[in-house]
Each structure stands twice: as C-alpha cells, then as structure tokens.
Design a protein around this motif. Structure first.
Motif, PDB file in Angstrom:
ATOM      1  N   PHE A   1      -3.623   7.965   3.109  1.00 28.50           N
ATOM      2  CA  PHE A   1      -4.857   7.382   3.662  1.00 28.50           C
ATOM      3  C   PHE A   1      -5.013   7.748   5.130  1.00 28.50           C
ATOM      4  O   PHE A   1      -6.092   8.135   5.573  1.00 28.50           O
ATOM      5  CB  PHE A   1      -4.823   5.858   3.486  1.00 28.50           C
ATOM      6  N   THR A   2      -3.914   7.642   5.885  1.00 28.13           N
ATOM      7  CA  THR A   2      -3.964   7.981   7.310  1.00 28.13           C
ATOM      8  C   THR A   2      -4.312   9.449   7.517  1.00 28.13           C
ATOM      9  O   THR A   2      -5.117   9.792   8.381  1.00 28.13           O
ATOM     10  CB  THR A   2      -2.618   7.656   7.985  1.00 28.13           C
ATOM     11  N   LEU A   3      -3.742  10.318   6.716  1.00 31.88           N
ATOM     12  CA  LEU A   3      -4.046  11.749   6.852  1.00 31.88           C
ATOM     13  C   LEU A   3      -5.494  12.054   6.470  1.00 31.88           C
ATOM     14  O   LEU A   3      -6.155  12.870   7.115  1.00 31.88           O
ATOM     15  CB  LEU A   3      -3.097  12.572   5.988  1.00 31.88           C
ATOM     16  N   ALA A   4      -6.010  11.401   5.441  1.00 31.01           N
ATOM     17  CA  ALA A   4      -7.360  11.688   4.960  1.00 31.01           C
ATOM     18  C   ALA A   4      -8.438  11.130   5.881  1.00 31.01           C
ATOM     19  O   ALA A   4      -9.503  11.728   6.040  1.00 31.01           O
ATOM     20  CB  ALA A   4      -7.552  11.130   3.554  1.00 31.01           C
ATOM     21  N   THR A   5      -8.176   9.978   6.510  1.00 33.55           N
ATOM     22  CA  THR A   5      -9.228   9.314   7.287  1.00 33.55           C
ATOM     23  C   THR A   5      -8.987   9.324   8.786  1.00 33.55           C
ATOM     24  O   THR A   5      -9.868   8.927   9.540  1.00 33.55           O
ATOM     25  CB  THR A   5      -9.355   7.850   6.847  1.00 33.55           C
ATOM     26  N   ASP A   6      -7.811   9.728   9.222  1.00 29.31           N
ATOM     27  CA  ASP A   6      -7.440   9.704  10.635  1.00 29.31           C
ATOM     28  C   ASP A   6      -7.480   8.278  11.194  1.00 29.31           C
ATOM     29  O   ASP A   6      -7.812   8.058  12.348  1.00 29.31           O
ATOM     30  CB  ASP A   6      -8.330  10.642  11.458  1.00 29.31           C
ATOM     31  N   VAL A   7      -7.195   7.290  10.326  1.00 27.04           N
ATOM     32  CA  VAL A   7      -7.119   5.887  10.718  1.00 27.04           C
ATOM     33  C   VAL A   7      -5.678   5.433  10.520  1.00 27.04           C
ATOM     34  O   VAL A   7      -5.185   5.456   9.392  1.00 27.04           O
ATOM     35  CB  VAL A   7      -8.070   5.017   9.860  1.00 27.04           C
ATOM     36  N   PRO A   8      -4.995   5.030  11.585  1.00 24.58           N
ATOM     37  CA  PRO A   8      -3.610   4.607  11.416  1.00 24.58           C
ATOM     38  C   PRO A   8      -3.523   3.280  10.661  1.00 24.58           C
ATOM     39  O   PRO A   8      -4.390   2.424  10.771  1.00 24.58           O
ATOM     40  CB  PRO A   8      -3.101   4.458  12.850  1.00 24.58           C
ATOM     41  N   VAL A   9      -2.446   3.126   9.903  1.00 25.99           N
ATOM     42  CA  VAL A   9      -2.187   1.904   9.145  1.00 25.99           C
ATOM     43  C   VAL A   9      -0.960   1.245   9.751  1.00 25.99           C
ATOM     44  O   VAL A   9       0.063   1.892   9.950  1.00 25.99           O
ATOM     45  CB  VAL A   9      -1.951   2.223   7.648  1.00 25.99           C
TER      46      VAL A   9
ATOM     47  N   MET B   1       0.857  -1.169   0.000  1.00 21.68           N
ATOM     48  CA  MET B   1       0.000   0.000   0.000  1.00 21.68           C
ATOM     49  C   MET B   1       0.899   1.226   0.000  1.00 21.68           C
ATOM     50  O   MET B   1       1.364   1.684   1.032  1.00 21.68           O
ATOM     51  CB  MET B   1      -0.916  -0.029   1.209  1.00 21.68           C
ATOM     52  N   ALA B   2       1.139   1.733  -1.169  1.00 19.52           N
ATOM     53  CA  ALA B   2       2.097   2.817  -1.333  1.00 19.52           C
ATOM     54  C   ALA B   2       1.591   4.131  -0.754  1.00 19.52           C
ATOM     55  O   ALA B   2       2.372   4.975  -0.343  1.00 19.52           O
ATOM     56  CB  ALA B   2       2.433   2.991  -2.806  1.00 19.52           C
ATOM     57  N   SER B   3       0.300   4.331  -0.723  1.00 15.92           N
ATOM     58  CA  SER B   3      -0.240   5.618  -0.262  1.00 15.92           C
ATOM     59  C   SER B   3      -0.842   5.510   1.138  1.00 15.92           C
ATOM     60  O   SER B   3      -1.833   6.167   1.442  1.00 15.92           O
ATOM     61  CB  SER B   3      -1.286   6.114  -1.258  1.00 15.92           C
ATOM     62  N   HIS B   4      -0.243   4.680   2.000  1.00 15.36           N
ATOM     63  CA  HIS B   4      -0.797   4.526   3.339  1.00 15.36           C
ATOM     64  C   HIS B   4      -0.720   5.819   4.152  1.00 15.36           C
ATOM     65  O   HIS B   4      -1.592   6.104   4.956  1.00 15.36           O
ATOM     66  CB  HIS B   4      -0.121   3.377   4.083  1.00 15.36           C
ATOM     67  N   HIS B   5       0.288   6.619   3.919  1.00 15.50           N
ATOM     68  CA  HIS B   5       0.402   7.874   4.654  1.00 15.50           C
ATOM     69  C   HIS B   5      -0.721   8.839   4.269  1.00 15.50           C
ATOM     70  O   HIS B   5      -1.346   9.465   5.140  1.00 15.50           O
ATOM     71  CB  HIS B   5       1.767   8.514   4.400  1.00 15.50           C
TER      72      HIS B   5
END
Length: 58
Positions: A7-15, A1-5
C-alpha cells in the motif's frame, strides 16, 4: 494489515502502527471512534444486501 508495505509503495502514503498498550499513540483514532459512537447511538439495523451474500456483479 498484511499488505501495508505494498500500500505504501502504491500510494506513497506511509503506514504507522501503534505500540500495544500505548493508548496515547491512538488519540485521533479513539476520538473519531467516540464521535461515531455518539452519532450512531445504539445498534443500527443491519439489512441484507439486495444481491444476497457473496454474490458479485458480472
């Protein structure tokens, strides 16, 4: 998952990622996969999508 960072910023869900060769870190994922394998025994039939491969709705 190359864009996990992103995703975390957009959803406030840590990966979180498991360490390689550490199956105890993947417990719930492996359990879910096993349950799905029990439910979907064998190979389910794969049907082509009605709009065909690679087509998008406009």
């Amino acid at each position: 998952m190359a864009s996990h960072h992103a995703f975390t910023l957009a959803t406030d869900v840590p990966v979180y990622f498991c360490d390689p060769a550490s199956p105890w870190q993947r417990g719930s994922n492996e359990n879910t996969n096993g349950l799905l394998r029990q439910y979907f025994q064998g190979n389910p039939p794969v049907r082509p999508h009605p709009r065909g491969p690679g087509r998008r709705r406009r």
